[in-house]
Design a protein around this motif. Structure first.
Motif: not given
Length: 492
Positions: A314-316, A337-348
Motif C-alpha cells: 500500500t502507498k500513502f 499511524v492512527a489508521g485514519k488515512i486510506k491507501p492511495s489506489i491509482k485507477s483509470q
C-alpha cells in the motif's frame, strides 16, 4: 639524470597500476579451484568487461581489496568472457556475480557493492558469529563496524548467553556481535548485566537493552535502532529497509537542492517521535522520479512526501499541494499511524465495455473479481512487446467465450495506469502476467503455460468452476465426439 627521472616515473606508474585484486582469468579451472580451495575465506567477482555494473563496482572492489589485504582476506575476480567454463560451472548467469568461498565451498555474497559494505561484510564473515570481548579489545571492537552489538553477561548466565548466540548466528551477516563475561569490562562500559549495548556510527551512537533478554527482544531492539533516524536511501541499502518489516516514509528531494539539509532536518523530530513504527528516509528525486510516480506522487514537484508499506503493498502520498514542512508531515504521519488515512489506489476511469475482452480498472477490481464468475486477467504494459504479441490471441480467446460472459470473464488490466489492490494478495513483477481465479474461491492461480490460443483455452476449461463449454462443444460432448474438458462434470 633524465634516465633516473624516467625510472622514477615508471616506478610511480607501477604503483598506480598495482592492484590488490587477484585476477584469476588466465589461471583457468585448475588455478581457480586451487585459489578457492586454499583460501579459508575469499571473495570472487565473476564479471564481463562490457558490463556497466561491473565497471561501477570496480573502484569499490579495488579499495576493498586493499583494506582487506591487511586482514588476510583475499579478493579476486575472473573475466567470464575468457573463462567461460569456470563461470558456467559456478552457475553464473548475470554480471557481476559475487560469491564468498570458504575452503572451496561457495555462498552468495549478500552485502552492498560499496567499499565500506564489502569490507564490513567480509570482516563479519571472517569472525565467529560471536567474538569474545575483553577489557583489552573492548574499545577497538565496539567501533569495528557501523553497528556492533555487545552482550554483557555474567559467566553463570547461560540462558542469556544462549539466546544471544542463537540470535547472532541468525543475523551474522547483518551485525557484528561480541560477548563479554568479564566484570572489569562491564564496569568500564558502565553496564549492569544482563545488558546488550548497540554501538553505532550514527545518531545517538549507543542504545541499551536491559532486563530479560530473549531472541524476540533482541530482534525488536535491533530492528528499531540499527537503521539511522533519517538517512538517504538508494539501491545499496534498500533491502535493509525493505526487510525491517515497518512502513517506509520518503522525503523526495533533489540531492543538489540547496535547502535539502534544512528540509530533512525539519522532519527529524517527526522521525524521532515515530521511531520503531516507521523508518524515515530521503531520496534523490532527480534519480528516482519514477519511484515517486509509483507511490502515486504524480507531479514532478519537489520536495514531496509519501509513506509505503512494502509488506501490505500500500502507498500513502501526501497531497502535493501541501508543503513538506514539519507541521504538515507530523499531522499526516499521526493520522497514518492512527489508521485514519486510506491507501492511495491509482485507477483509470471505468470505460464503456465494447470489445471481446473486459477492460478492468483498479476501482472495479474487487467488485469484478469477487463475483460468481470465473475470471482470467492479463496484467500488461502498453509498451511491452510480449503483451503486444499476445493481444490478438487474447482477443480471440475473449471472442470464443463471448457466449458465456455470464459465467466467465476474460479481462485485461493496464498495470502501468492502475494499482493492483492489496486485497488481491499478489504483486505484478513482469509483463504480461496472467492470473486466474475460479468462481467461489479466494485463490489466484498463475498461468504458466505457453501463450497459444489452444493452451489458454485448455487451461480455462480445466480450471473453471462454472460450465463454460460452448454450445458446439457441449453438443459434441453429448455425441461422444470429444473428451470432457471442463473441470466441472459428472462421472458416468
Amino acid at each position: 639524470m633524465r634516465a633516473s627521472t624516467l625510472l622514477a616515473g615508471l616506478a610511480s606508474a607501477a604503483v598506480v597500476l598495482a592492484s590488490d585484486v587477484v585476477d584469476l582469468t588466465k589461471s583457468g579451472q585448475a588455478g581457480f579451484e586451487d585459489f578457492v580451495q586454499d583460501s579459508s575465506l575469499a571473495l570472487v567477482e565473476f564479471y564481463a568487461p562490457w558490463c556497466g555494473h561491473c565497471k561501477a563496482l570496480a573502484p569499490h572492489y579495488e579499495e576493498a581489496a586493499t583494506i582487506l589485504k591487511k586482514d588476510n582476506i583475499p579478493i579476486a575476480k575472473i573475466d567470464c568472457t575468457e573463462a567461460q567454463d569456470v563461470c558456467s560451472g559456478q552457475g553464473v548467469n548475470g554480471y557481476p556475480t559475487l560469491k564468498v568461498f570458504r575452503n572451496g565451498v561457495a555462498a552468495d555474497y549478500a552485502g552492498t557493492r560499496k567499499t565500506d559494505g564489502i569490507v564490513s561484510y567480509m570482516k563479519k564473515q571472517s569472525l565467529p558469529a560471536v567474538s569474545d570481548v575483553t577489557a583489552a579489545n573492548h574499545d577497538e571492537f565496539k567501533s569495528a563496524d557501523k553497528v556492533v552489538l555487545i552482550a554483557y553477561v555474567d559467566e553463570s548466565d547461560s540462558k542469556t548467553q544462549e539466546a544471544f548466540k542463537t540470535f547472532a548466528n541468525q543475523h551474522r551477516d547483518d551485525y557484528l556481535f561480541g560477548l563479554s563475561t568479564d566484570a572489569a569490562t562491564h564496569s568500564a562500559a558502565n553496564v549492569k548485566p544482563p545488558q546488550v549495548v548497540m554501538y553505532k556510527s550514527f545518531d545517538e551512537g549507543r542504545n541499551d537493552l536491559e532486563g530479560s533478554i530473549s531472541e524476540d527482544s533482541l530482534f525488536d531492539f535491533a530492528k528499531e535502532h540499527s537503521v539511522p533516524l533519517l538517512d538517504e536511501i538508494s539501491p545499496d541499502n534498500f533491502a535493509t529497509y525493505a526487510e525491517a518489516g515497518i512502513p517506509l516514509a520518503y522525503i523526495f528531494v533533489p540531492s543538489n537542492d540547496a535547502k535539502r539539509d534544512e528540509i530533512v532536518d525539519a522532519i527529524k523530530p517527526v522521525a524521532r517521535e515515530h521511531k520503531g513504527k516507521l523508518n524515515f528516509v530521503w531520496i534523490d528525486s532527480n534519480k528516482f522520479a519514477d519511484h515517486a510516480k509509483s507511490l502515486n506522487l504524480q507531479e514532478p514537484k519537489w520536495p514531496a512526501f509519501a509513506i509505503q508499506s512494502i509488506q501490505d503493498m500500500t502507498k500513502f502520498p501526501l497531497d502535493q499541494s501541501k508543503d513538506v514542512s514539519h507541521d504538515n508531515v507530523a499531522a499526516f504521519v499521526k493520522d497514518f499511524v492512527a489508521g485514519k488515512i486510506k491507501p492511495s489506489i491509482k485507477s483509470q476511469k471505468a470505460p464503456t465495455q465494447d470489445g471481446p475482452v473486459f477492460v478492468l480498472v483498479a476501482d472495479e477490481f474487487d467488485q469484478v473479481t469477487n463475483g460468481d464468475k470465473d475470471i482470467l486477467v492479463e496484467f500488461y504494459a502498453p509498451w511491452c512487446g510480449h503483451c503486444k504479441k499476445l493481444a490478438p490471441i487474447y482477443d480471440t480467446l475473449g471472442e470464443e467465450f463471448s457466449n458465456v460472459k455470464d459465467k466467465l470473464v476474460i479481462a485485461k488490466f493496464d498495470a502501468t495506469e492502475n494499482d493492483v489492490p492489496s486485497s488481491a494478495g499478489f504483486r505484478v513483477t513482469g509483463f504480461p502476467t496472467l492470473k486466474f481465479k475460479a468462481a467461489g474461491t479466494d485463490e489466484w492461480i498463475s498461468y504458466e503455460g505457453d501463450r497459444s490460443l489452444e493452451s489458454l483455452r485448455e487451461f480455462l476449461e480445466t480450471n473453471a468452476t462454472n460450465d463454460i463449454l460452448s454450445p458446439d462443444d457441449a453438443e459434441a460432448e453429448l455425441e461422444g465426439e470429444t473428451e470432457v474438458k471442463s473441470g466441472r462434470h459428472d462421472e458416468l
